[in-house]
Each structure stands twice: as C-alpha cells, then as structure tokens.
Design a protein around this motif. Structure first.
Motif, short mmCIF file in Angstrom:
data_model
loop_
_atom_site.label_atom_id
_atom_site.label_comp_id
_atom_site.label_asym_id
_atom_site.label_seq_id
_atom_site.Cartn_x
_atom_site.Cartn_y
_atom_site.Cartn_z
N VAL A 24 -24.47 -23.78 -16.39
CA VAL A 24 -23.44 -23.19 -17.24
C VAL A 24 -23.43 -23.89 -18.60
O VAL A 24 -23.42 -23.25 -19.66
CB VAL A 24 -22.05 -23.29 -16.57
N THR A 25 -23.49 -25.21 -18.55
CA THR A 25 -23.51 -26.00 -19.80
C THR A 25 -24.72 -25.61 -20.65
O THR A 25 -24.62 -25.40 -21.87
CB THR A 25 -23.58 -27.49 -19.46
N MET A 26 -25.87 -25.54 -20.01
CA MET A 26 -27.10 -25.23 -20.74
C MET A 26 -27.02 -23.83 -21.35
O MET A 26 -27.45 -23.61 -22.49
CB MET A 26 -28.31 -25.30 -19.80
N LYS A 27 -26.46 -22.88 -20.61
CA LYS A 27 -26.35 -21.52 -21.10
C LYS A 27 -25.53 -21.49 -22.39
O LYS A 27 -25.93 -20.89 -23.39
CB LYS A 27 -25.67 -20.65 -20.03
N HIS A 28 -24.37 -22.21 -22.37
CA HIS A 28 -23.54 -22.25 -23.57
C HIS A 28 -24.26 -22.94 -24.71
O HIS A 28 -24.19 -22.52 -25.86
CB HIS A 28 -22.22 -22.98 -23.26
N MET A 29 -24.98 -24.04 -24.39
CA MET A 29 -25.63 -24.80 -25.45
C MET A 29 -26.71 -23.97 -26.14
O MET A 29 -26.74 -23.86 -27.37
CB MET A 29 -26.25 -26.07 -24.87
N VAL A 30 -27.51 -23.35 -25.31
CA VAL A 30 -28.59 -22.53 -25.88
C VAL A 30 -28.02 -21.36 -26.67
O VAL A 30 -28.43 -21.06 -27.78
CB VAL A 30 -29.54 -22.05 -24.75
N GLY A 31 -26.98 -20.71 -26.07
CA GLY A 31 -26.32 -19.59 -26.75
C GLY A 31 -25.77 -20.01 -28.10
O GLY A 31 -25.95 -19.31 -29.11
N ASN A 32 -25.11 -21.17 -28.16
CA ASN A 32 -24.53 -21.63 -29.41
C ASN A 32 -25.59 -21.96 -30.44
O ASN A 32 -25.42 -21.72 -31.64
CB ASN A 32 -23.66 -22.87 -29.17
N LEU A 33 -26.72 -22.52 -29.97
CA LEU A 33 -27.79 -22.88 -30.90
C LEU A 33 -28.41 -21.65 -31.52
O LEU A 33 -28.73 -21.62 -32.71
CB LEU A 33 -28.86 -23.71 -30.17
N LEU A 34 -28.61 -20.59 -30.71
CA LEU A 34 -29.27 -19.41 -31.21
C LEU A 34 -28.33 -18.51 -32.00
O LEU A 34 -28.74 -17.80 -32.89
CB LEU A 34 -29.88 -18.63 -30.03
N ASN A 35 -27.07 -18.51 -31.68
CA ASN A 35 -26.15 -17.58 -32.32
C ASN A 35 -24.92 -18.34 -32.83
O ASN A 35 -23.87 -18.34 -32.22
CB ASN A 35 -25.75 -16.51 -31.29
N ARG A 36 -25.08 -19.05 -33.95
CA ARG A 36 -24.04 -19.99 -34.39
C ARG A 36 -22.78 -19.28 -34.88
O ARG A 36 -21.70 -19.84 -34.88
CB ARG A 36 -24.59 -20.92 -35.45
N LYS A 37 -22.91 -18.02 -35.32
CA LYS A 37 -21.74 -17.28 -35.80
C LYS A 37 -20.71 -17.05 -34.70
O LYS A 37 -19.51 -17.01 -34.92
CB LYS A 37 -22.20 -15.91 -36.33
N LYS A 38 -21.22 -16.88 -33.48
CA LYS A 38 -20.30 -16.57 -32.38
C LYS A 38 -19.88 -17.80 -31.57
O LYS A 38 -19.31 -17.68 -30.48
CB LYS A 38 -20.95 -15.56 -31.43
N MET A 39 -20.15 -18.97 -32.16
CA MET A 39 -19.79 -20.19 -31.44
C MET A 39 -18.26 -20.27 -31.28
O MET A 39 -17.52 -19.95 -32.20
CB MET A 39 -20.27 -21.41 -32.23
N MET A 40 -17.79 -20.66 -30.05
CA MET A 40 -16.34 -20.73 -29.78
C MET A 40 -15.78 -22.03 -30.35
O MET A 40 -15.94 -23.09 -29.76
CB MET A 40 -16.10 -20.71 -28.26
N THR A 41 -15.18 -21.92 -31.50
CA THR A 41 -14.52 -23.11 -32.06
C THR A 41 -13.10 -22.75 -32.49
O THR A 41 -12.76 -21.59 -32.64
CB THR A 41 -15.26 -23.67 -33.29
N LEU A 42 -12.31 -23.77 -32.69
CA LEU A 42 -10.91 -23.58 -33.05
C LEU A 42 -10.64 -24.44 -34.28
O LEU A 42 -10.95 -25.62 -34.30
CB LEU A 42 -10.05 -24.07 -31.88
N ASN A 43 -10.06 -23.84 -35.34
CA ASN A 43 -9.76 -24.62 -36.53
C ASN A 43 -8.40 -25.28 -36.39
O ASN A 43 -7.39 -24.83 -36.92
CB ASN A 43 -9.77 -23.72 -37.77
N TYR A 44 -8.39 -26.31 -35.61
CA TYR A 44 -7.14 -27.05 -35.38
C TYR A 44 -6.81 -27.84 -36.63
O TYR A 44 -7.74 -28.39 -37.25
CB TYR A 44 -7.33 -27.99 -34.18
N PRO A 45 -5.63 -27.97 -37.14
CA PRO A 45 -4.39 -27.48 -36.52
C PRO A 45 -3.94 -26.10 -36.99
O PRO A 45 -2.87 -25.67 -36.60
CB PRO A 45 -3.38 -28.54 -36.96
N GLU A 46 -4.74 -25.42 -37.85
CA GLU A 46 -4.31 -24.08 -38.28
C GLU A 46 -4.29 -23.12 -37.09
O GLU A 46 -3.40 -22.30 -36.96
CB GLU A 46 -5.23 -23.55 -39.37
N GLN A 47 -5.31 -23.23 -36.28
CA GLN A 47 -5.34 -22.41 -35.07
C GLN A 47 -4.99 -23.29 -33.88
O GLN A 47 -5.43 -24.43 -33.81
CB GLN A 47 -6.74 -21.86 -34.85
#
Lengths: 174, 521
Positions: A24-47
């Motif tokens: 599962v970890t590897m899947k997310h890592m590879v996915g994030n590396l290949l498609n950086r626009k859709k990476m799940m991040t949060l702009n804390y503290p605004e979000q």
C-alpha cells in the motif's frame, strides 16, 4: 481489562501482512512520484482536517436550558481521573432545587491524557470531550481551563445543552 | 446463657440479647437502618430479617430475642429475596441524587443496593416529592426526600438528648421528619443525629459539600474539648482536618459526643495555626526560636524563672518540661493557669463538662509528683515586684475556652522575658514587642501521648497526621529550651532489600500516601 491472545497457527504467518502493508505504501509512493498534481496534501493551517465526530478533544462543560452549569460537583470525574488533573470546589446553591454546584472547576490540560474517563464517570452528562484539538497557548497559566473557558468559550456559542434536564427528570419522577 | 446457631456457627450470648446483637458478636453481616445499639428498638425498616428454623415466616432480628437452641440463618435465598423486596420499598420514594448527597460513599442504602439491589424498579407511580433543603436548626439541614423514616433521629432526641424537637408527621408515604412547631433542632448534641442517619437525609451545615467522604482518611484520637475525653475519629486529607465523629467507648462516651467537641478540628487546621517562631521580633523556624530562647533561660537563674502551664497538653509533655525546670533550672515555680475554676465541676448530665481542658488530672498528677505547690498569687506577686524575670508559658491549644486570655497575657507580659509556646494564632500575642519569644506548638492530633480524663481514666492518643510539621511538642521544646539538641529518630529508609551491593543508593524517600490510597476505591 481483558487481554485477548490469538494463539492459532495462522497468526504465526506475519510476513503476508507486512508485505501487504508495504505494498500500500509503495503504491502511494509511486503514484505520488508519477502524478504530483494529484498528491494528497493539506495546506495547514489554512486547510484543516476534520476528525471523526467520535474524536476526543478538549473538554466541554454542558449547561442546562437556562444556561447555568449542569455539573453538581459530585467529584466523580476528579476521583476517576487517572492524571489527577481535575480540581473542583463545591458550594451550596441558593436555589434548593439545584442544591450543590461547583464554584471552581479547573482542568490542568497539560496533565490531561484525554482518556475520557471523566465523561464516563459523570452521572449527569455534565462533562464531555469535544471536537477541538488545536489549543495552543502562550504560557502555562493558559493551560489551566476554568469554568468560564470550559462552559462558555466563544466557539461554544453560549454553551452546549445537555439532553438530560433536571426539571424533566423531576417531572418524570426519576 | 442461651446458645444459638447463626449461619452454622454456634454462639453463646447473654440472656435477653436480640438476634441482631448476637450477630454483631458472631461477626455476621446483616442489613439494618433503624436499629442502633445506643437507641431503643423501633423495628420500622424491616431489613434485618432472618430465617429461624421451625418458623415459617422470616422475622426481624432487632426485636426477636435469642432463645436456647435457636437456629438462625440470614444467608438463605428466602432471606435474600425478602431483603431485596424490602429494599425496593425503601427506594420507592428515595431520590437517586447520590451526586449531590453528602452521604454518598458512606451510605447504607448505597451499600445494600449494591449487595441486594433490585435494579429494575417495578413501580409505575411517580415518586412522592417531599421537602428539600429544610433548615432544621443552626447545625442540621434535612432533605425529606432522602429520608427512609427509620426514626433514629427522632428516638435520639427522645431518649438521649431528651429535648424532643423532632417528630414524624403525616401518614403513609407522605410521612416526613420535621421539628415541632417553633422548636428548631437546637441542642448541644444535635449533630449526633447526622451521624446516625443511615442515608443522607440529615447533613451537617458545617461539613456539607466541603469534601466528598472518599477523599478523607480517618484516625483515632481523643477529643480535647473537655475533661470527658470522648473517643473520636478525625477525618482529614492533605488540605487539613474536616470533621470529627465519635467512636464507641462504653466507659467514656458511649456512642455520642457533643457539638462543641466537633469544632475541635478548627483550631488544628493550618489557617488557624502559628507557622513561624518569633524571637525578639524576628521570624525564624520554631526550633531555632526555642534554641535562641534557651540562651535567656541560661542567663537567668533559679527562682527568677517561672513556668505557666495550661491543662491542654499530654502527661508526657508535662513530665518532660517540669522535669527540665526542676532539675536543670532549679526552680519549682510552676503555675497552673486555670481558665474557669468556678464551672469546673458543672456537668450537663450526658457528656459535656465544665472543665474544658482534656488533661487537668494529668497536669495535677505530674505537679504533685514533683512536689509543686506554687499558686497564681505567688506568680502575680513575683511579676509585680520583679523577682520573676523570665516566664515560660505553655499556652492554650483551644483558645476559645480561655475567655480571660488577653488579661492573663497582659499580666504575664510584665515579665522581662516572655517565652510563649502555643499552637494557634492570636493577634494580641503576635502584637507583643520586646523580649518575647513565640514558639509554635503541635496540637493533639499531631503527637503521641496520654490524656487523663475527669474520672482518672488514662487514654493514650496517637499521632494522626502532621498539619504544621515544623512545630514542636512541649517535650521537644523542653529539650531545646534547656540548650540541648533534638535527637531525630532515624526512620528505616524506604529501600528495596534485594539491592546489589555496588548499586548507587537512592535517597530514602517516602511515597505520597494519598496517591497510594487512590487505588483502594
């Protein structure tokens, strides 16, 4: 507390579980590396991330319909508190229907372990663990929550009402 | 001497013993609210039921006498079922306001409910509402809803205090305890009704809501309010003492004690106490103050030194300080400060005596032992003509019973050097200037010793707790005043026994006992 132990043969096969988690970890890592626009991040503290409604955050003292404290200063929460962070001073109320109420209710939030025992010990639903969790302060004194903060802080909008009401209980003859 | 069998155990009791008393002898537990060993039998709560062999119905144990060969049982299913239903009746109108009730934690109804509780009520009717927070008198508050009408308090005012203020009014489930018209519950023993109330219906105004009972620890002691010397339990925690209750002692006080004795905890608490010693206007530790006073005592010799004692200390302390004065300072000028000689012999017929000192007999005994015959007139004369230069005073612990305190203080402060030992604060005392030493003393709950009461009965008291730990006992003060040092008893260090020899030793420390006790709930 009872401790459950699984002694079956199957429980000794830990490697599939470890590898499954790693995949599962590897899947997310590879996915994030290949498609950086859709990476799940949060702009804390605004979000901010909304926690589940079951989350146990900072304490709330509930109030009755008239806005007065529900707490009867029975000290069960203070007795039950494993961190011994609750301090209550009881006094006699002028209204004989209320009889006893706290004139001081303080929680030392730095000692609190958010176990929720106070909530469970309370026989009158006077204390709850609310959803708030971001509670920075500038100095140590601000981490001791008094009645004013616990029951009437601005984001409670005048206090949270209990569903157990004294008068209703009395009318039903409980 | 009839023999009976209680739950399979054979017990021999006196003629005319009731079953419930026999069960106290045999150590069997039995539920009871209305029965009290110090009061008459009422038989109204119907909870002390037992099964007697050969008798088809269960009987109440408080009003049935033991006869030869009786076989009694209170553990059978039949009895349990009866108690359960009896309890259901008691709880019909009893409010479950344990969070507010002061008796929570030491309530008989709570205990029985946990043991025999019928957890699902079968009443369809609403509870009968009665009066809450009824002001019965200057000391007691009544909550009629919580009352289970055991009538113990009513019988107390009828039989023990004989003041008859209380009564049961109305009929059926509207019955309430109340005072007769225009007659508040106002007698010198009124707080005993609070003690014997098995539920939280009667609560003491003094103790009400101040502390939950499970935060309190208790210790046995002897009341120092008067020369009766009632046996008491003091209830305290780290914040101080909270209340005093009587302990049964047939020889001394029976089951009761007076209201004024219950106030004895107030002058023990920290807010009423002297915390620092004063030597010639400078604050210092009590021990240091006593040590600095010893220099003055050394320089004044023989008959220029006088000792004034009040009858509020223990025999051991008198022994120590009089011995120091007779042997070290070579003076027999020891004076007994009598607070109210005229009323010493008065007695109210129950417990309270006019002699408001716990240990008058003990002081007289020790003074007699050392052949001391000085009277107060000698002291007054000595102070007036200046032959007495240094006066050491062991002042009163309970200042309220010394009405002429200020006059005596004025008289004694005529002396060149005044060394005053006392436990409680007093403004007139701390306002004194000049060669005055004030040494804080320990109170009766903070030391071991012996009190001899009016009838000559010696009662040992044990240390219960420390309120002002740095204060001195008279014994310690006597040592310091004579210029010696205190020998501190070495406590066995709190250390594991299986320690390796090369291990670094931790400093001996005592665990916080209040934290320890939390788990026992």
């Amino acid at each position: 507390m009872s401790v459950m132990q699984n002694n079956s043969e199957k429980s000794k096969w830990y490697l599939p579980g470890v590898l499954g988690g790693l995949s599962v970890t590897m899947k997310h890592m590879v996915g994030n590396l290949l498609n950086r626009k859709k990476m799940m991040t949060l702009n804390y503290p605004e979000q901010m991330n909304d926690y589940s409604p079951r989350f146990k955050g900072n304490h709330v003292l509930t109030v009755k319909k008239d806005g007065s404290l529900r707490c009867t200063a029975c000290m069960l929460c203070a007795t039950n508190c494993p961190a011994e962070c609750i301090k209550i001073v009881a006094a006699e109320h002028n209204d004989p229907a209320v009889e006893k109420f706290p004139i001081a209710y303080e929680i030392d939030i730095l000692r609190c372990v958010f176990c929720g025992f106070c909530e469970e010990a309370c026989p009158v639903d006077a204390i709850r663990l609310g959803p708030e969790w971001q509670t920075p302060a500038l100095n140590g004194g601000q981490f001791i929550y008094d009645i004013n903060h616990l029951a009437y802080r601005p984001n409670l909008k005048g206090g949270i009402q209990t569903h157990v009401d004294d008068e209703e209980r009395h009318k039903q003859g409980i | 001497m009839p023999k009976c069998t209680i739950n399979g155990k054979e017990v021999e009791v006196k003629e005319g013993t009731s079953i419930i008393e026999a069960m106290q002898v045999s150590g069997d537990r039995i539920a009871h609210y209305c029965w009290h060993p110090g009061l008459s039998v009422a038989g109204v709560c119907r909870l002390c039921v037992v099964e007697i062999e050969g008798n088809p119905r269960v009987q109440i144990a408080c009003n049935t006498m033991v006869t030869e060969g009786m076989k009694i049982n209170n553990t059978s299913e039949k009895v349990k079922d009866t108690v359960k239903w009896g309890l259901d009746f008691h709880l019909i109108n009893h409010p479950l306001d344990c969070p507010i009730c002061d008796q929570a934690g030491e309530c008989g109804l709570q205990d029985q409910y946990m043991e025999y509780g019928k957890y699902d009520p079968e009443m369809a009717e609403a509870k009968v509402k009665k009066h809450k927070v009824v002001d019965l008198g200057p000391t007691v508050v009544l909550d009629s809803e919580r009352c289970i009408l055991c009538s113990r308090c009513v019988r107390f005012t009828e039989e023990v205090s004989k003041t008859n203020e209380l009564g049961l009014f109305n009929r059926g489930d509207r019955t309430e305890i109340g005072t007769h018209d225009g007659m508040p519950l106002d007698n010198k023993y009124s707080l005993n009704t609070v003690d014997i109330c098995p539920v939280g219906a009667l609560t003491s105004k003094d103790f009400r809501f101040r502390q939950r009972v499970w935060y309190l620890k208790d210790g046995d002691s002897v009341c120092n309010g008067c020369s009766t010397g009632c046996n008491i339990k003091v209830y305290y925690n780290k914040e101080g003492l909270f209340r005093i209750k009587p302990v049964y002692n047939e020889q001394v006080n029976g089951h009761w004690m007076c209201d004024s004795g219950r106030n004895a905890y107030k002058f023990v608490n920290r807010e009423a106490r002297l915390l620092k010693g004063i030597a010639r206007g400078t604050e210092m530790a009590p021990g240091a103050a006593a040590k600095s006073a010893s220099e003055v005592l050394k320089s004044t010799s023989g008959d220029a030194v006088a000792l004034v004692l009040t009858a509020q200390y223990t025999v051991e302390e008198y022994e120590a300080i009089i011995k120091t004065f007779v042997e070290e300072f070579k003076t027999k000028k020891v004076f007994f400060w009598i607070n109210n000689k005229e009323t010493f012999d008065s007695f109210d017929g129950l417990l309270s005596r006019g002699d408001k000192n716990p240990n008058t007999k003990g002081l007289l005994k020790v003074m007699e032992k050392y052949g001391i015959s000085a009277t107060w007139t000698d002291l007054s004369a000595g102070l007036a003509n200046g032959s007495i230069k240094t006066v050491v005073v062991a002042g009163p612990e309970n200042q309220a019973v010394f009405p002429e305190y200020n006059e005596k203080l004025k008289e004694l402060s005529k002396a060149q050097n005044l060394i005053w030992m006392q436990a409680g604060k007093n403004e007139a005392l701390t306002a004194l200037t000049g060669n005055v030493w004030i040494i804080p003393m320990k109170t009766f709950v903070e030391k071991d010793g012996t009190f001899i009461n009016h009838s000559g009965l010696e009662q040992k008291i044990k240390k219960v707790t420390n309120v002002v730990s740095e204060a001195l006992t008279v014994t310690e003060a006597a040592l310091l005043l004579s210029g010696k040092n205190l020998a501190m008893p070495m406590m066995a260090p709190f250390m594991p026994t299986n320690q390796r020899p090369d291990q670094v030793e931790l400093e001996a420390r005592k665990k916080n006992e209040f934290v320890f006790r939390r788990g026992s709930l």
